[in-house]
Design a protein around this motif. Sequence first.
Motif, PDB file in Angstrom:
ATOM      1  N   MET A  57       4.382  -6.553  -3.194  1.00  0.00           N
ATOM      2  CA  MET A  57       4.096  -5.229  -3.736  1.00  0.00           C
ATOM      3  C   MET A  57       5.394  -4.430  -3.793  1.00  0.00           C
ATOM      4  N   PHE A  58       5.808  -4.077  -5.014  1.00  0.00           N
ATOM      5  CA  PHE A  58       6.999  -3.261  -5.215  1.00  0.00           C
ATOM      6  C   PHE A  58       6.593  -1.790  -5.263  1.00  0.00           C
ATOM      7  N   GLY A  59       7.003  -1.011  -4.267  1.00  0.00           N
ATOM      8  CA  GLY A  59       6.709   0.418  -4.286  1.00  0.00           C
ATOM      9  C   GLY A  59       5.246   0.738  -4.439  1.00  0.00           C
ATOM     10  N   ASN A  60       4.389  -0.107  -3.936  1.00  0.00           N
ATOM     11  CA  ASN A  60       2.947   0.077  -4.091  1.00  0.00           C
ATOM     12  C   ASN A  60       2.354   0.453  -2.736  1.00  0.00           C
ATOM     13  N   ASN A  61       1.697   1.601  -2.674  1.00  0.00           N
ATOM     14  CA  ASN A  61       1.295   2.173  -1.395  1.00  0.00           C
ATOM     15  C   ASN A  61      -0.142   2.688  -1.451  1.00  0.00           C
TER      16      ASN A  61
END
Length: 843
Positions: free
Chosen positions: A225-229
């Motif tokens: 997950m890239f920059g996924n929050n």
Amino acid sequence: TRRSFLKWSGVAAGGTALVASTTNLGMPGSGPKAAAEGLADADKTVWSACTVNCGSRCPLRLQVKDGTVVRVLPDNTGDDSLGSQRVRSCVRGRSIRHRIYNPDRLKKPLRRKAGTKRGDGQWEEISWDEALSEIATKMEGIKEEYGNEAFYINYGTGVLGSTMACSWPPNETAFARLMNTWGGYLDHYGDYSTNQITQAYPYFYGDWVAGNSLDDAENAQLQVMFGNNPLETRMSGGGLTFVTQQTKKASDVRTIIVDPRYSDTTVGIADEWVALRPGTDAALVAGLIHVMLQEDLHDQDFLDTHCVGFDEDHMPDGAPENASYRSYVEGKGTDGTEKTPEWAADITGVPATHIRSLAREIAGAKPCAITQGWGPQRHANGEDASRSIFLLAAVTGNIGKVGGGTGAREGGVGLPIVKTFNTSLTNTDSNKIISSFSWLDAIDHGDQMDTFNAGVLEKPEPGVRAGKVPVDDEGNPTNIKLDVPIKMVWNYGSNSLVNQTGDNNASVEILQDESKAELIVTCDIQMTVSARYSDYVLPGTSTSEENDIHPGENATPMAYGIISSQAIDPLYECRTVFDICGGLAEHLGVSDQYYDGKDREDWLRDAVKATQAEDPDIPDYEDWKEMGLFRKNAGSVISLQEFRDDPEANPLSTPSGKIEIYSDRLARMAEKWTFDDFRPELVGDKLNPLPEYTDTWEGVLDSRESEKYPLQLIGHHYKQRTHSSYGNVDWMQEAHHQTAWINPIDAQERGISNDDDVFLYNDRGTVMIGARVTERIAPGVVSLPQGAWYTPQPSSEITPPPGANPEMPVDTGGNTNTLTSLHPSPLAKGNAVHTAIVQLVKA
């Protein structure tokens, strides 16, 4: 303040949470039963909803006594199984009474006092008839002098989750319906959340493409997950906290999160955190792919059959030599630099040995679920950052697979709510459309803006998210321009005049010049920061004071929707936006077209009937209204599965019908686009045919070389509020403090300890706020959570630190956009507000 608020509102502020509070404050009902099921002697319990823009829609059961909401209860239907889960509201929704009965609640129409500036806070109460009559008269004058292109509906998503009260997209709002009966308006494309990725999609996938839904990660060997929050940005039952946690629990899928900040999602589900510098995702991807190529770990078959532009053998006709992505990575392109892990490490801060091990793990996971949040694309190079993560999914062959993904934000299912009121009239008088982030430029110098210097595009077909670049018969971009600047701004359910837009101080300067925007009208339920900078403020109703339909989102595999019922009478002199725009329609002589013979309830029934034609499982309006929440298991989302299985029979909407790693259209546009017409001091903008890494203005290189501003600033989404909604709620302020996150290495250099007051500053402004010293943020980076309410204090009251601009006020609210820029990204003209450099010193 708390005691007077309790007395004024007539309810106990503690009534939603603790039994002890209800007992101590003399409210009826106490003990465990009251805590779980509410007050036994309430007059009624009504289904309502929280409709702010977190990406979720959560039902709330409001208990009413003597005409007042006295308690807020969560969803009590469903179970704890994916596909039929309970839609539990988060802490924000549970505190909604503190929005309904807030000291900032608007009560009567207000007109800015003559002789005062926007933002001075000098108002006089007027009647509804005065307000609507005066606004209509001013609108008629603007139309006569400038035409309908001078009217603009400002970007705002504070009521995104409603149908009749919808605040975005513009063409689904009540004011748009009014304007469409009266000649149209200037529209906008994109949105503050996704501008760059929205405009990147057409040049890679052809159209908006979601990733696989997060519940599908149980079929993956690895999740990246890239920059996924989601556990923080979509933390409710209507969002993805439950989905991600249950998926992790069921499958124990190994999860890697790439982010400058150790987010709550990293805390909750990650096995590994990769801390990279902001805005460097494309460099990391290039380093990963270099390893995959060296060690033959990439999926060449998928690239050959489904993609254009990865290597020299699969380039579009007419492309230059060595213009493929492989040539770029191997150093054969125009920059002559090989994108080795060492090259990537120097830019990203991720060690080269780690990049190598990541590449092998990602390529070796069959399948690998790759997603990105919207933080990586909210940079000055965000279009290429988002395309690079798409590319990683393609190079590893995970697109269209169960357990794989497209590299995009996770997909979701929803009910096909047909908003007949909002879409039954369309804007046919103007085919021009500007980026949602360009409106202040269009106020300041709109008649100088065109396609090549400011992204003025052709209005797309209904339902298409990105504007269209005008082209000639041979596909070359052509130029269109705005004829007039924006002269009227309608701002509904939005705090984006100031606060949610870049560079607060510059925004205020533009808005206070009445020779530019001649009329600014805000309709909201609170005196927000943006409302301060208006000419008229109209008091709207909250969800608890009206009936509406709320389509749920992102609880996949469950699809759901809520019909909320009016729980209380409108407070004070508040009116629904449907009625407010109807009143304006009467003053403008177009009320027959506006209402079309239907009242608000008629339009809601009409929407349900139209939706039933799309989905026969939808209950009738009255039945749905009684049940409040309707849900169904709609299954997982596997994006582009048909395209993967047969790309010839199921082509994409790109010119080639394939995934375009090299975009010939972007190459042509790069020959025409200009970037220094309005802000020549910020350099580094460019259009790339490939998803290359570009170190733009105020990026990594600037922070390294600047003694004045050596830290990169980002603004993460924060559970205290949704953007700025709930930002003035006392419970949320008490639970989640606004602080600047700084790494211990950077704090020690500056003599800063946890909880010290600090100044953050650059040429655009100064913020004073408490420090949070934590290893949860990468060195060289500061994160100031976005959305806090801008609270400027004159420099005569708070002396700015040496080096800061002494003419600027000091923002003690801690708003990120006091420090960010109005300079847009190169392609989408989107808000690049994660690209900024600052200094931080102890106060």
